[in-house]
Design an enzyme around this catalytic site. Structure first.
Site, PDB file in Angstrom:
ATOM      1  N   SER A 171      36.391  44.808  31.132  1.00 39.44           N
ATOM      2  CA  SER A 171      35.753  43.520  31.439  1.00 39.44           C
ATOM      3  C   SER A 171      36.335  42.381  30.606  1.00 39.44           C
ATOM      4  CB  SER A 171      34.244  43.598  31.219  1.00 39.44           C
ATOM      5  OG  SER A 171      33.660  44.427  32.194  1.00 39.44           O
TER       6      SER A 171
ATOM      7  N   CYS B 173      36.956  47.436  26.587  1.00 47.72           N
ATOM      8  CA  CYS B 173      36.464  47.502  27.962  1.00 47.72           C
ATOM      9  C   CYS B 173      37.346  46.650  28.873  1.00 47.72           C
ATOM     10  CB  CYS B 173      35.021  46.994  28.012  1.00 47.72           C
ATOM     11  SG  CYS B 173      34.293  47.018  29.660  1.00 47.72           S
TER      12      CYS B 173
ATOM     13  N   HIS C  70      39.275  40.678  32.208  1.00 47.58           N
ATOM     14  CA  HIS C  70      39.088  39.727  33.314  1.00 47.58           C
ATOM     15  C   HIS C  70      39.107  38.282  32.803  1.00 47.58           C
ATOM     16  CE1 HIS C  70      38.274  43.101  35.862  1.00 47.58           C
ATOM     17  NE2 HIS C  70      37.118  43.381  35.307  1.00 47.58           N
TER      18      HIS C  70
HETATM   19  N1  LIG Z   1      29.010  45.945  36.140  1.00 47.49           N
HETATM   20  C1  LIG Z   1      29.011  46.092  34.827  1.00 47.49           C
HETATM   21  O1  LIG Z   1      27.983  45.924  34.148  1.00 47.49           O
HETATM   22  C2  LIG Z   1      30.307  46.488  34.172  1.00 47.49           C
HETATM   23  C3  LIG Z   1      30.314  46.904  32.830  1.00 47.49           C
HETATM   24  C4  LIG Z   1      31.531  47.368  32.306  1.00 47.49           C
HETATM   25  C5  LIG Z   1      32.674  47.361  33.069  1.00 47.49           C
HETATM   26  N2  LIG Z   1      32.627  46.907  34.343  1.00 47.49           N
HETATM   27  C6  LIG Z   1      33.803  46.914  35.209  1.00 47.49           C
HETATM   28  O2  LIG Z   1      34.079  48.263  35.565  1.00 47.49           O
HETATM   29  C7  LIG Z   1      35.465  48.382  35.895  1.00 47.49           C
HETATM   30  C8  LIG Z   1      36.051  49.572  35.154  1.00 47.49           C
HETATM   31  O3  LIG Z   1      36.106  49.298  33.756  1.00 47.49           O
HETATM   32  P1  LIG Z   1      36.826  50.320  32.752  1.00 47.49           P
HETATM   33  O4  LIG Z   1      36.677  49.740  31.392  1.00 47.49           O
HETATM   34  O5  LIG Z   1      36.396  51.696  33.034  1.00 47.49           O
HETATM   35  O6  LIG Z   1      38.358  50.172  33.237  1.00 47.49           O
HETATM   36  P2  LIG Z   1      39.572  51.202  33.013  1.00 47.49           P
HETATM   37  O7  LIG Z   1      40.794  50.397  33.135  1.00 47.49           O
HETATM   38  O8  LIG Z   1      39.312  52.007  31.772  1.00 47.49           O
HETATM   39  O9  LIG Z   1      39.416  52.218  34.240  1.00 47.49           O
HETATM   40  C9  LIG Z   1      39.758  51.895  35.544  1.00 47.49           C
HETATM   41  C10 LIG Z   1      40.283  53.174  36.209  1.00 47.49           C
HETATM   42  O10 LIG Z   1      40.538  52.893  37.585  1.00 47.49           O
HETATM   43  C11 LIG Z   1      41.735  53.556  37.944  1.00 47.49           C
HETATM   44  N3  LIG Z   1      42.249  52.881  39.140  1.00 47.49           N
HETATM   45  C12 LIG Z   1      42.820  51.644  39.223  1.00 47.49           C
HETATM   46  N4  LIG Z   1      43.113  51.348  40.512  1.00 47.49           N
HETATM   47  C13 LIG Z   1      42.720  52.430  41.245  1.00 47.49           C
HETATM   48  C14 LIG Z   1      42.729  52.712  42.644  1.00 47.49           C
HETATM   49  N5  LIG Z   1      43.200  51.838  43.537  1.00 47.49           N
HETATM   50  N6  LIG Z   1      42.232  53.917  43.042  1.00 47.49           N
HETATM   51  C15 LIG Z   1      41.740  54.808  42.161  1.00 47.49           C
HETATM   52  N7  LIG Z   1      41.689  54.556  40.826  1.00 47.49           N
HETATM   53  C16 LIG Z   1      42.181  53.402  40.384  1.00 47.49           C
HETATM   54  C17 LIG Z   1      42.589  53.454  36.725  1.00 47.49           C
HETATM   55  O11 LIG Z   1      43.644  54.424  36.714  1.00 47.49           O
HETATM   56  C18 LIG Z   1      41.572  53.686  35.619  1.00 47.49           C
HETATM   57  O12 LIG Z   1      41.459  55.058  35.297  1.00 47.49           O
HETATM   58  C19 LIG Z   1      36.092  47.030  35.524  1.00 47.49           C
HETATM   59  O13 LIG Z   1      36.181  46.227  36.687  1.00 47.49           O
HETATM   60  C20 LIG Z   1      35.088  46.450  34.552  1.00 47.49           C
HETATM   61  O14 LIG Z   1      35.145  45.043  34.475  1.00 47.49           O
HETATM   62  C21 LIG Z   1      31.457  46.479  34.917  1.00 47.49           C
HETATM   63 ZN   LIG Z   2      32.130  46.396  29.162  1.00 45.27          ZN
END
Ligand SMILES: NC(=O)c1ccc[n+]([C@@H]2O[C@H](COP(=O)([O-])OP(=O)(O)OC[C@H]3O[C@@H](n4cnc5c(N)ncnc54)[C@H](O)[C@@H]3O)[C@@H](O)[C@H]2O)c1
Ligand SMILES: [Zn+2]
Ligand SMILES: [Zn+2]
Length: 366
Positions: free
Chosen positions: A42, A40, A45
């Site tokens: 996260s 993930c 970070h």
């Molecule tokens: N709130 C929660 O409970 C929780 C839980 C899990 C993950 N998250 C957060 O969710 C986010 C996504 O996590 P993930 O594991 O899917 O990440 P990931 O890296 O798999 O996916 C992120 C996607 O965003 C795209 N991207 C990056 N910059 C962009 C932009 N400017 N415009 C459009 N697309 C863009 C990337 O190409 C990628 O496909 C992270 O910040 C993570 O920490 C939050």
């Molecule tokens: Zn997660």
């Protein structure tokens, strides 16, 4: 006992895979042999320092495995049970649990169970992400942190229900309150965002516009149910002006890798009157400003919402999502682009940053 784990010793460093000592399960605790864990964003970070975390740290919060041993008084599971690990465990009786917000359980901190004191390496105690630490061959956690599953569910897809699927799905279904006929924009179609697309589709959305800067993610978004996929918020805005003139989106969900408060206004602007914007992405903790027209926000009666674990109730939603998977209504196998060994964890994260993976998963031997 001795096991192997990926430890982050300092901000900006790589994950170090090494031998660690794992305590025996104490009262209320279980030892889980991890069989798969997702990479993930996260956990990254902690590496970049965007989110403060205790260090050193055994990472990983998206895992599934087999209960190997249980401590005194454990009643929920027994050795041999297959389980999904959860990072916001509900107590079941606090005010938030009682009102159906168990993802925000007021007793979710497990410090009193000593769960984060299970790992030791190089003569010192090592913390564990979410009190789980799934980047390890085995971990010792509270019995509150597991949801039992049927043994026919593959571990690699089960692991993803520990975070990406639940968080993304719930962002659409519960937090953005998507209803039949709604128009939805999902910005960032990675491991989490693509599950918001699946959630929106299952909730009966009309337009589902995926925004991602990476071509392969846009292709995947269409395979997972998006009706359109574009490379920028501006293109999504133009598409909405064309397809839903005067109306806009009912929901916008931000799930890019790192949130950016300076972009908030243009994301909220994708939504029409009474639109809901959900911020799933984690932004750098040091950043405390956003850029949004507050007057227009008020005068269009919009909603801006954070996201913890998709607002899901794990004991309701994990079984529900597994049922949908069995019925072919939820794609899980297709989420996994590439598998790695624990020793290849840094390669897995490099691939995530290079935009190669919808989800990378570490698989462990039995
Ligand atoms: N709130 C929660 O409970 C929780 C839980 C899990 C993950 N998250 C957060 O969710 C986010 C996504 O996590 P993930 O594991 O899917 O990440 P990931 O890296 O798999 O996916 C992120 C996607 O965003 C795209 N991207 C990056 N910059 C962009 C932009 N400017 N415009 C459009 N697309 C863009 C990337 O190409 C990628 O496909 C992270 O910040 C993570 O920490 C939050
Ligand atoms: Zn997660
Ligand atoms: Zn509670």
């Amino acid at each position: 006992m001795s096991t192997r784990a990926a430890i982050l010793w300092g901000t900006g460093e790589k994950w170090s895979v090494e031998d660690v000592e794992l305590a025996d399960p104490g009262p209320g605790q279980v030892r889980v042999k991890i069989r798969a864990t997702g990479l993930c964003h996260s956990d990254d970070h902690a590496v970049t320092g965007d989110m403060p975390t205790p260090l050193p740290l055994v990472g990983g919060h998206e895992g599934a495995g087999v209960v190997e041993a249980v401590g005194q008084g454990v009643t929920r599971v027994a050795p041999g049970d297959h389980v999904i690990l959860i990072f916001q465990p509900p107590c079941g009786y606090c005010r938030n649990c009682a009102r159906g917000r168990s993802n925000l359980c007021l007793n979710a901190s497990l410090q009193e169970y000593g769960a984060s004191k299970s790992f030791r390496a190089r003569g010192q105690e090592i913390a564990a992400t979410g009190d789980l630490g799934t980047f390890a061959d085995a971990t010792v956690i509270s019995e509150r942190c597991v949801v039992k599953m049927d043994k026919d569910i593959p571990f690699n897809v089960a692991a993803l229900l520990g975070c990406a699927v639940t968080t993304g799905w719930g962002a659409a279904v519960y937090l953005a309150e998507v209803e039949p006929g709604d128009n939805v924009v999902v910005i960032g179609s990675g491991g989490v965002g693509v599950n918001s697309i699946q959630g929106a589709k299952n909730a009966g959305a009309n337009l589902i516009i995926a925004v991602d800067t990476v071509e392969i993610k846009r292709q995947k978004a269409l395979e997972f149910g998006a009706t359109h996929a574009v490379g920028s918020i501006e293109e999504a805005q133009a598409l909405l002006a064309d397809l839903a003139p005067g109306r806009g989106a009912d929901a916008a969900i931000l799930s890019v890798g790192v949130g950016d408060g300076s972009k908030l206004g243009e994301i909220v602007d994708l939504t029409g009157p009474a639109g809901i914007t959900v911020i799933t992405s984690v932004s750098p903790i040091a950043s405390d400003s956003v850029n949004m027209n507050l007057a227009m926000f008020t005068l269009t009666q919009k909603t801006l919402r954070g996201n913890v674990y998709g607002g899901v109730q794990v004991h309701r939603d994990i079984p529900l999502l597994l049922d949908l998977y069995r019925q072919g209504k939820l794609k899980l196998d297709e989420l996994i682009t590439q598998t790695y060994t624990l020793d290849q964890i840094n390669e897995g994260y490099a691939d995530m940053h290079a935009g190669k993976n919808l989800r990378g998963v570490i698989e462990f031997s039995a």
